[in-house]
Design a protein around this motif. Sequence first.
Motif, PDB file in Angstrom:
ATOM      1  N   PRO A   1       0.821  -1.216   0.000  1.00  0.00           N
ATOM      2  CA  PRO A   1       0.000   0.000   0.000  1.00  0.00           C
ATOM      3  C   PRO A   1       0.853   1.263   0.000  1.00  0.00           C
ATOM      4  O   PRO A   1       0.443   2.290  -0.530  1.00  0.00           O
ATOM      5  CB  PRO A   1      -0.806  -0.098   1.299  1.00  0.00           C
ATOM      6  N   GLN A   2       2.051   1.196   0.560  1.00  0.00           N
ATOM      7  CA  GLN A   2       2.929   2.360   0.597  1.00  0.00           C
ATOM      8  C   GLN A   2       3.344   2.789  -0.810  1.00  0.00           C
ATOM      9  O   GLN A   2       3.421   3.987  -1.104  1.00  0.00           O
ATOM     10  CB  GLN A   2       4.170   2.080   1.457  1.00  0.00           C
ATOM     11  N   GLU A   3       3.612   1.814  -1.685  1.00  0.00           N
ATOM     12  CA  GLU A   3       3.955   2.147  -3.072  1.00  0.00           C
ATOM     13  C   GLU A   3       2.770   2.804  -3.773  1.00  0.00           C
ATOM     14  O   GLU A   3       2.935   3.775  -4.510  1.00  0.00           O
ATOM     15  CB  GLU A   3       4.354   0.884  -3.841  1.00  0.00           C
ATOM     16  N   ALA A   4       1.578   2.267  -3.535  1.00  0.00           N
ATOM     17  CA  ALA A   4       0.373   2.837  -4.135  1.00  0.00           C
ATOM     18  C   ALA A   4       0.147   4.257  -3.621  1.00  0.00           C
ATOM     19  O   ALA A   4      -0.191   5.160  -4.395  1.00  0.00           O
ATOM     20  CB  ALA A   4      -0.837   1.957  -3.819  1.00  0.00           C
ATOM     21  N   GLU A   5       0.357   4.466  -2.338  1.00  0.00           N
ATOM     22  CA  GLU A   5       0.169   5.799  -1.756  1.00  0.00           C
ATOM     23  C   GLU A   5       1.170   6.800  -2.335  1.00  0.00           C
ATOM     24  O   GLU A   5       0.814   7.931  -2.652  1.00  0.00           O
ATOM     25  CB  GLU A   5       0.310   5.741  -0.239  1.00  0.00           C
ATOM     26  N   ARG A   6       2.418   6.387  -2.476  1.00  0.00           N
ATOM     27  CA  ARG A   6       3.452   7.268  -3.034  1.00  0.00           C
ATOM     28  C   ARG A   6       3.049   7.731  -4.438  1.00  0.00           C
ATOM     29  O   ARG A   6       3.119   8.911  -4.769  1.00  0.00           O
ATOM     30  CB  ARG A   6       4.789   6.531  -3.083  1.00  0.00           C
ATOM     31  N   SER A   7       2.597   6.797  -5.248  1.00  0.00           N
ATOM     32  CA  SER A   7       2.175   7.145  -6.607  1.00  0.00           C
ATOM     33  C   SER A   7       0.959   8.054  -6.582  1.00  0.00           C
ATOM     34  O   SER A   7       0.896   9.042  -7.323  1.00  0.00           O
ATOM     35  CB  SER A   7       1.867   5.885  -7.412  1.00  0.00           C
ATOM     36  N   ALA A   8      -0.011   7.732  -5.735  1.00  0.00           N
ATOM     37  CA  ALA A   8      -1.228   8.542  -5.667  1.00  0.00           C
ATOM     38  C   ALA A   8      -0.916   9.969  -5.240  1.00  0.00           C
ATOM     39  O   ALA A   8      -1.430  10.928  -5.824  1.00  0.00           O
ATOM     40  CB  ALA A   8      -2.233   7.904  -4.711  1.00  0.00           C
ATOM     41  N   ARG A   9      -0.063  10.125  -4.248  1.00  0.00           N
ATOM     42  CA  ARG A   9       0.294  11.470  -3.782  1.00  0.00           C
ATOM     43  C   ARG A   9       0.954  12.279  -4.901  1.00  0.00           C
ATOM     44  O   ARG A   9       0.620  13.448  -5.127  1.00  0.00           O
ATOM     45  CB  ARG A   9       1.241  11.388  -2.583  1.00  0.00           C
ATOM     46  N   THR A  10       1.883  11.672  -5.601  1.00  0.00           N
ATOM     47  CA  THR A  10       2.611  12.376  -6.662  1.00  0.00           C
ATOM     48  C   THR A  10       1.693  12.747  -7.819  1.00  0.00           C
ATOM     49  O   THR A  10       1.659  13.894  -8.271  1.00  0.00           O
ATOM     50  CB  THR A  10       3.779  11.508  -7.168  1.00  0.00           C
ATOM     51  N   VAL A  11       0.947  11.770  -8.308  1.00  0.00           N
ATOM     52  CA  VAL A  11       0.086  12.004  -9.476  1.00  0.00           C
ATOM     53  C   VAL A  11      -1.000  13.026  -9.164  1.00  0.00           C
ATOM     54  O   VAL A  11      -1.268  13.929  -9.966  1.00  0.00           O
ATOM     55  CB  VAL A  11      -0.519  10.668  -9.968  1.00  0.00           C
ATOM     56  N   LEU A  12      -1.605  12.931  -7.988  1.00  0.00           N
ATOM     57  CA  LEU A  12      -2.676  13.876  -7.654  1.00  0.00           C
ATOM     58  C   LEU A  12      -2.131  15.291  -7.412  1.00  0.00           C
ATOM     59  O   LEU A  12      -2.803  16.270  -7.726  1.00  0.00           O
ATOM     60  CB  LEU A  12      -3.482  13.368  -6.458  1.00  0.00           C
TER      61      LEU A  12
END
Length: 128
Positions: A19-30
């Motif tokens: 989930p940490q990898e998914a969160e990192r991507s979500a934070r950056t993209v958003l």
Amino acid sequence: MRWDAFLEQVQERGEYGSPQEAERSARTVLALLGAHLVGQVRAELAARLPETFAVILLNPLQATEPLSPERFVRATAAWIEGATEKTAAWDVSAVLSVAADAAGEDLTRRILLQLPPGYDLLFGHPET
């Protein structure tokens, strides 16, 4: 959309190991997306995202000009440690397709109207 549901969908679509990898991507993209959306459209999308991601979308990184989809992917790669353009394209699509699901068809259509041509593919909604 709830935090855990959003992250689970991003993790599944991005095939992330945690989930940490998914969160990192979500934070950056958003954060990058927020710099490209304005007004009511940005506010409406934020209202449909988990609170933490809504804050990120509403307090974006500063953009001096609209980025083409290709430059958006390159910018994402620059912000994610160890990312390549290929992996960043995967990250962007995973996050934006989940955001589009949360937004619904009408809002996604209005989001795409604010972005340069070509973002429809990143959102998983190719124009027909």
